[in-house]
Design a protein around this motif. Structure first.
Motif, PDB file in Angstrom:
ATOM      1  N   VAL A 237       0.897  -1.387  -0.014  1.00 42.98           N
ATOM      2  CA  VAL A 237      -0.325   0.288  -0.180  1.00 42.98           C
ATOM      3  C   VAL A 237       0.565   1.574  -0.305  1.00 42.98           C
ATOM      4  O   VAL A 237       0.660   1.977  -0.247  1.00 42.98           O
ATOM      5  N   ALA A 238       2.387   1.113   0.697  1.00 47.33           N
ATOM      6  CA  ALA A 238       2.823   2.402   1.403  1.00 47.33           C
ATOM      7  C   ALA A 238       3.754   2.326  -0.125  1.00 47.33           C
ATOM      8  O   ALA A 238       3.414   3.806  -0.647  1.00 47.33           O
ATOM      9  N   ARG A 239       4.030   1.669  -1.055  1.00 48.20           N
ATOM     10  CA  ARG A 239       4.790   1.280  -2.222  1.00 48.20           C
ATOM     11  C   ARG A 239       3.762   2.130  -3.275  1.00 48.20           C
ATOM     12  O   ARG A 239       3.863   3.193  -4.457  1.00 48.20           O
ATOM     13  N   ILE A 240       2.535   2.118  -3.569  1.00 54.97           N
ATOM     14  CA  ILE A 240       1.743   2.420  -4.414  1.00 54.97           C
ATOM     15  C   ILE A 240       0.520   4.304  -3.870  1.00 54.97           C
ATOM     16  O   ILE A 240       0.649   4.895  -5.249  1.00 54.97           O
ATOM     17  N   ARG A 241       1.089   4.348  -2.710  1.00 54.53           N
ATOM     18  CA  ARG A 241       1.045   5.979  -2.408  1.00 54.53           C
ATOM     19  C   ARG A 241       2.234   6.753  -3.510  1.00 54.53           C
ATOM     20  O   ARG A 241       2.142   8.255  -2.500  1.00 54.53           O
ATOM     21  N   GLU A 242       3.404   6.062  -3.805  1.00 52.13           N
ATOM     22  CA  GLU A 242       4.115   6.646  -4.394  1.00 52.13           C
ATOM     23  C   GLU A 242       4.618   7.019  -5.184  1.00 52.13           C
ATOM     24  O   GLU A 242       3.809   6.970  -5.723  1.00 52.13           O
ATOM     25  N   GLY A 243       4.566   8.835  -5.776  1.00 57.85           N
ATOM     26  CA  GLY A 243       4.539   8.984  -6.908  1.00 57.85           C
ATOM     27  C   GLY A 243       2.681   9.092  -6.885  1.00 57.85           C
ATOM     28  O   GLY A 243       1.587   9.170  -6.911  1.00 57.85           O
TER      29      GLY A 243
END
Length: 228
Positions: A123-129
């Motif tokens: 989920v945190a990675r999806i938040r990137e960008g």
């Protein structure tokens, strides 16, 4: 001949124009085509005098069909360009809600998976960008993640019907973004052909005007036909 027939007749010669010689139009194409067609009529009347000065009179006969091919390519390019403009408007109308939907889904996901380190990292990675392309991809990844780990979502009473909605929205926004961006590239093949056709016509047009000004240097009225 029709516009498309003239284009097909000239297609190979248009494509053969080297990219490093391409000249961008310096006035509206319809205005330029009109001036070329007028030149074709005037130069045909002066055919004998121009030919007598060493000009290849076949250039005169090439003006009208080549200008027709240019008009065809301009119409094709404008169709693509206007479609892009419409897609940009539509994207600007829909994107704010799509970003908002993405952010709301991530809010729910962060809470639902707060005790699942492995999933929460995703989920945190999806938040990137936060670019337009990121948003489109995020919606798809959110749908895939939620479908793979539904139990924590069910535990917080999350509406799982939002997952296929996110997937569908990702697909539609992806197509819209492609339409909005695709034709903007100067490398668009239709635009390149349009510019090559303009370049080829401009070269022939310039030769005829040059000869006309030379031949009729003592006749102001006739010489004026050969200025742009």
């Amino acid at each position: 001949m029709s516009y498309i027939e003239d284009f097909e007749q000239w297609k190979d010669r248009i494509e053969a124009v080297p990219l490093n010689e391409v000249k961008l139009p310096n006035k509206p194409i319809d205005e330029y085509v009109l001036s070329v067609n007028t030149l074709a009529i005037d130069a045909n009347e002066d055919r004998e005098a121009l030919g007598g000065a060493g000009m290849d009179v076949n250039l005169i006969d090439e003006l009208t069909p080549l200008s027709s091919a240019l008009s065809y390519l301009q119409a094709q390019w404008m169709s693509i360009f206007r479609a892009r403009e419409e897609a940009v408007v539509e994207w600007n109308e829909q994107a704010p809600e799509a970003f908002k939907f993405r952010d709301e889904l991530l809010h729910h996901f962060s809470f639902a998976y707060r005790n699942r380190d492995d999933v929460n990292k995703k989920v945190a990675r999806i938040r990137e960008g936060n670019s337009q392309a990121d948003m489109v991809q995020d919606l798809l990844e959110i749908a895939v993640l939620g479908e793979k780990y539904p139990d924590p979502l069910n535990a917080i009473k999350f509406d799982l019907a939002l997952l296929p909605e996110a997937r569908t929205l990702s697909h539609s926004m992806s197509e819209l973004l492609a339409a909005a961006n695709g034709a903007a590239d100067d490398g668009n093949q239709t635009k390149v052909l349009r510019d090559k056709a303009f370049t080829l016509l401009f070269q022939k047009d310039s030769i005829i005007r040059e000869y006309g000004r030379y031949v009729f240097w003592k006749d102001e009225d006739r010489r004026s036909r050969y200025y742009r």
